[in-house]
Scaffold this active site. Structure first.
Site, PDB file in Angstrom:
ATOM      1  N   ASN A  82      -6.836   1.526   2.594  1.00 56.19           N
ATOM      2  CA  ASN A  82      -7.549   2.795   2.732  1.00 56.19           C
ATOM      3  C   ASN A  82      -7.121   3.798   1.661  1.00 56.19           C
ATOM      4  O   ASN A  82      -7.907   4.637   1.224  1.00 56.19           O
ATOM      5  CB  ASN A  82      -7.293   3.392   4.120  1.00 56.19           C
ATOM      6  CG  ASN A  82      -7.830   2.494   5.231  1.00 56.19           C
ATOM      7  OD1 ASN A  82      -8.660   1.632   4.999  1.00 56.19           O
ATOM      8  ND2 ASN A  82      -7.352   2.710   6.445  1.00 56.19           N
ATOM      9  N   GLN A  90       1.725  -6.114   5.472  1.00 53.23           N
ATOM     10  CA  GLN A  90       2.022  -5.791   4.091  1.00 53.23           C
ATOM     11  C   GLN A  90       3.392  -6.390   3.742  1.00 53.23           C
ATOM     12  O   GLN A  90       3.893  -7.164   4.535  1.00 53.23           O
ATOM     13  CB  GLN A  90       1.980  -4.283   3.909  1.00 53.23           C
ATOM     14  CG  GLN A  90       0.594  -3.726   4.281  1.00 53.23           C
ATOM     15  CD  GLN A  90       0.381  -2.268   3.902  1.00 53.23           C
ATOM     16  OE1 GLN A  90       1.243  -1.620   3.357  1.00 53.23           O
ATOM     17  NE2 GLN A  90      -0.820  -1.761   4.207  1.00 53.23           N
ATOM     18  N   ASN A 132     -12.367  -0.992  -0.949  1.00 50.30           N
ATOM     19  CA  ASN A 132     -11.688  -1.494   0.261  1.00 50.30           C
ATOM     20  C   ASN A 132     -12.464  -1.083   1.509  1.00 50.30           C
ATOM     21  O   ASN A 132     -12.802   0.096   1.671  1.00 50.30           O
ATOM     22  CB  ASN A 132     -10.275  -0.889   0.335  1.00 50.30           C
ATOM     23  CG  ASN A 132      -9.553  -1.280   1.618  1.00 50.30           C
ATOM     24  OD1 ASN A 132      -9.149  -2.436   1.768  1.00 50.30           O
ATOM     25  ND2 ASN A 132      -9.399  -0.338   2.539  1.00 50.30           N
ATOM     26  N   GLU A 133     -12.744  -2.035   2.367  1.00 47.71           N
ATOM     27  CA  GLU A 133     -13.388  -1.784   3.682  1.00 47.71           C
ATOM     28  C   GLU A 133     -14.458  -0.693   3.591  1.00 47.71           C
ATOM     29  O   GLU A 133     -14.453   0.275   4.357  1.00 47.71           O
ATOM     30  CB  GLU A 133     -12.327  -1.414   4.730  1.00 47.71           C
ATOM     31  CG  GLU A 133     -11.365  -2.554   5.008  1.00 47.71           C
ATOM     32  CD  GLU A 133     -10.405  -2.315   6.175  1.00 47.71           C
ATOM     33  OE1 GLU A 133     -10.306  -1.185   6.666  1.00 47.71           O
ATOM     34  OE2 GLU A 133      -9.754  -3.291   6.601  1.00 47.71           O
ATOM     35  N   TYR A 170      -6.852  -8.517  11.830  1.00 53.27           N
ATOM     36  CA  TYR A 170      -5.593  -8.119  12.477  1.00 53.27           C
ATOM     37  C   TYR A 170      -5.627  -8.616  13.921  1.00 53.27           C
ATOM     38  O   TYR A 170      -6.632  -8.439  14.607  1.00 53.27           O
ATOM     39  CB  TYR A 170      -5.425  -6.595  12.431  1.00 53.27           C
ATOM     40  CG  TYR A 170      -5.150  -6.107  11.026  1.00 53.27           C
ATOM     41  CD1 TYR A 170      -3.883  -6.241  10.477  1.00 53.27           C
ATOM     42  CD2 TYR A 170      -6.154  -5.543  10.235  1.00 53.27           C
ATOM     43  CE1 TYR A 170      -3.614  -5.814   9.176  1.00 53.27           C
ATOM     44  CE2 TYR A 170      -5.890  -5.119   8.936  1.00 53.27           C
ATOM     45  CZ  TYR A 170      -4.616  -5.257   8.413  1.00 53.27           C
ATOM     46  OH  TYR A 170      -4.348  -4.843   7.136  1.00 53.27           O
ATOM     47  N   GLU A 177      -6.513  -9.059   3.633  1.00 54.99           N
ATOM     48  CA  GLU A 177      -5.627  -8.376   4.589  1.00 54.99           C
ATOM     49  C   GLU A 177      -5.638  -9.175   5.882  1.00 54.99           C
ATOM     50  O   GLU A 177      -6.706  -9.464   6.429  1.00 54.99           O
ATOM     51  CB  GLU A 177      -6.107  -6.959   4.912  1.00 54.99           C
ATOM     52  CG  GLU A 177      -5.800  -5.935   3.845  1.00 54.99           C
ATOM     53  CD  GLU A 177      -6.190  -4.517   4.260  1.00 54.99           C
ATOM     54  OE1 GLU A 177      -6.123  -4.201   5.462  1.00 54.99           O
ATOM     55  OE2 GLU A 177      -6.572  -3.764   3.357  1.00 54.99           O
ATOM     56  N   GLU A 229       0.843  -1.197   0.000  1.00 55.48           N
ATOM     57  CA  GLU A 229       0.000   0.000   0.000  1.00 55.48           C
ATOM     58  C   GLU A 229       0.878   1.248   0.000  1.00 55.48           C
ATOM     59  O   GLU A 229       1.990   1.239   0.548  1.00 55.48           O
ATOM     60  CB  GLU A 229      -0.899  -0.011   1.254  1.00 55.48           C
ATOM     61  CG  GLU A 229      -1.770   1.233   1.364  1.00 55.48           C
ATOM     62  CD  GLU A 229      -2.914   1.098   2.380  1.00 55.48           C
ATOM     63  OE1 GLU A 229      -2.987   0.078   3.093  1.00 55.48           O
ATOM     64  OE2 GLU A 229      -3.739   2.028   2.438  1.00 55.48           O
TER      65      GLU A 229
HETATM   66  O1  AHR Z   1      -3.112  -2.517   6.163  1.00 56.45           O
HETATM   67  C1  AHR Z   1      -3.367  -1.299   6.771  1.00 56.45           C
HETATM   68  C2  AHR Z   1      -4.804  -0.845   6.661  1.00 56.45           C
HETATM   69  O2  AHR Z   1      -5.634  -1.679   7.420  1.00 56.45           O
HETATM   70  C3  AHR Z   1      -5.414  -0.882   5.285  1.00 56.45           C
HETATM   71  O3  AHR Z   1      -5.143   0.262   4.553  1.00 56.45           O
HETATM   72  C4  AHR Z   1      -6.890  -0.960   5.578  1.00 56.45           C
HETATM   73  O4  AHR Z   1      -7.599  -1.605   4.559  1.00 56.45           O
HETATM   74  C5  AHR Z   1      -6.948  -1.699   6.900  1.00 56.45           C
HETATM   75  O5  AHR Z   1      -7.807  -1.084   7.785  1.00 56.45           O
END
Ligand code: AHR
Length: 507
Positions: A92, A357, A192-193, A263, A311, A47
């Site tokens: 994002n 990432q 995305n999201e 996450y 992700e 990203e």
């Molecule tokens: O990977 C970091 C961020 O986490 C990404 O930009 C977003 O999609 C997620 O919230």
């Protein structure tokens, strides 16, 4: 006389050692397969954020830079990592990205205020630079389009720019920018999201569903060969799984994948709680699989819809202020191995995954003082991406369990297995989550004849919080051979370790 005193001492030590070992059983029948493992499970994500693109994969000022300004060491370590698919440009970031800013002569590209991460985007790495990088890396590119501030035209024109033969405006523009042959990007994301308030142009499920459906139509009309991922409920959102049901209902005819993000981390400074929390992604998968099946059966859809975990990673220590340069330790490597086990166990429905990432930003590799080094989480990823292919195999596991405040009856051994018929190899992935005890395991192979020797790869270190650094690789893969007595044999999985066993089995 002396000997008489020493004997009880020795026996005492032996019994202490003995009590430090638990017993377990794993039974495997390679005919009991549950789904094909897609190589796209071993994907990554770059990203425009912190030092991931600029100062990460791309750094023309570094002695490591190649003729295109990209770092040779990052490229080499990414190849070694077996990155099968690379998502770009966000995250994002994509929800405010004008892809047209990043093409053509560098001198004409604007610097833009970037709102996702409050930075300035110089637009030096754009579509052509990224796609040619993916070609050099030998990976599939995966592009989410901007469904935040972007228009339907932006979305369909990006597909045309990348994939169409020359003869129309955007394909000709690509040719004028030096690339006549289409890139034929197969994997695209519909935003995305989009459920999150933090997202530029966030929407409710109905608004997103309607807008994404129109984008999907136009994108597939430009190139019917493309595969599309619909935004599922994102990890951070307080929404419910109804989001997934609603958006799939709109996009059922166009969705090839629905995305999940996850996450995780040692948020309570409690190792067992952390390990137990790795049950959550499996719960998410099961819930999403049920909604996919419901959508497919209710609507007589005749094509599959899969999950793309596009992700995931350990992320709990750092924020934007620290440029999200998270340092990983042994327990994070075990969490990643457990996550990958989860993907393998659910290989029938999860067909893509991208660790977030690639470099510097919550990443398996880092650059410090212009030198690349590998984080602990690099190693389990590499083992899976190198060895774990073929069919997922349903294994039976009997092991002691533990309880935490939130989770009950969690098995100490977390196991996945795969059989690759091409090289007749069984791969057994085992995380021993016990903080101090080895687990002596009886492994029973129920079909075919195993070789007399197998290869074991082990990731471990004396301390749960041991980290790697630019100067030292404390946590890394160690390889050894082990003996296989017959159809049933013993293997001891050391405390707080990840082990991958490779066993040739003749049918
Ligand atoms: O990977 C970091 C961020 O986490 C990404 O930009 C977003 O999609 C997620 O919230």
């Amino acid at each position: 006389m002396k000997k008489l005193f020493i004997l009880p001492l020795i026996l005492g030590c032996v019994s202490i050692l003995h009590s430090q070992t638990l017993k377990a059983k794993i039974k495997i029948d390679i005919e009991r397969t549950t789904g094909e493992i897609d190589s796209l499970l071993y994907g990554n994500f770059t990203e425009h954020l912190g030092r991931c693109i600029y100062g990460g994969i791309y750094d023309p000022a570094s002695p490591q830079a190649d003729a295109f300004g990209f770092r040779k060491d990052v490229l080499a370590a990414s190849r070694e990592l077996g990155v099968s698919i690379l998502r770009w440009p966000g995250g994002n970031f994509v929800s405010g990205y004008r892809w047209q800013d990043g093409i053509g002569p560098l001198t004409t590209r604007p610097k833009r205020k970037e709102l996702a991460w409050n930075s300035v985007e110089p637009n030096i790495v754009g579509t052509d630079e990224f796609l040619q990088y993916a070609e050099r890396l030998g990976t599939q590119p995966y592009i989410p389009v901007n469904l935040g501030t972007g228009t339907l035209d932006d979305a369909r024109n990006w597909v045309e720019y990348c994939n169409s033969d020359t003869g129309t405006y955007y394909a000709n523009l690509r040719a004028r920018n030096g690339r006549v042959k289409p890139y034929r990007v197969k994997y695209w994301g519909l935003g995305n999201e989009m459920d999150g308030f933090w997202q530029m142009g966030a929407k409710n499920a109905d608004d997103y569903g309607k807008y994404a459906l129109e984008a999907a139509k136009l994108m597939k009309w430009v190139d019917p060969e493309i595969k599309l991922t619909v935004c599922g409920l994102s990890y951070w959102s307080s929404g419910t799984a109804d989001w997934n049901r609603t958006v799939l209902n709109y996009l059922k005819g166009y969705a090839d994948y629905i995305s999940l993000h996850f996450y995780f981390g040692d948020r309570t400074n409690n190792f067992l709680e952390y390990m137990a929390s790795m049950k959550e992604p499996e719960n998410e998968i099961k819930q999403t699989e049920a909604i996919i099946n419901e959508t497919i059966f209710k609507n007589n859809i005749d094509k599959p819809i899969y999950i793309a975990f596009d992700e995931y990673n350990v992320w709990y220590r750092t924020g934007v202020e620290e440029k999200m340069e998270e340092k990983y330790n042994l327990q994070d490597a075990l969490a990643i191995a457990t996550f990958l086990n989860t993907l393998i166990r659910n290989a029938q429905i999860v067909k893509m995954a991208n660790i977030a990432q690639l470099v510097n930003v919550i990443a398996p590799m880092m650059i410090t003082n212009d030198k690349l080094w590998k984080q602990t989480v690099y190693y389990p990823l590499q083992l899976f991406a190198t060895n774990c292919f073929g069919s997922s195999v349903n294994s039976f596991v009997q092991t002691d369990t533990f309880n935490t405040e939130k989770y009950k009856g969690v098995p100490y051994l977390d196991v996945s297995s795969a059989y690759n018929a091409k090289n007749q190899t069984l791969v057994l992935n085992v995380v021993n989550r016990h903080p101090s005890k080895d687990i002596e395991t009886n492994i029973e192979n129920q079909y075919g004849i195993p070789d007399k020797r197998g290869t074991a790869y082990e990731i471990n270190s004396p301390g749960l919080k041991d980290e790697n650094s630019v100067n030292e690789q404390k946590v890394k893969t160690k390889e050894k051979l082990f003996a296989i007595a017959g159809k049933s044999f013993m293997y001891t999985f050391p405390a707080h370790s990840f082990t991958q066993l490779m066993i040739k089995i003749k049918q």
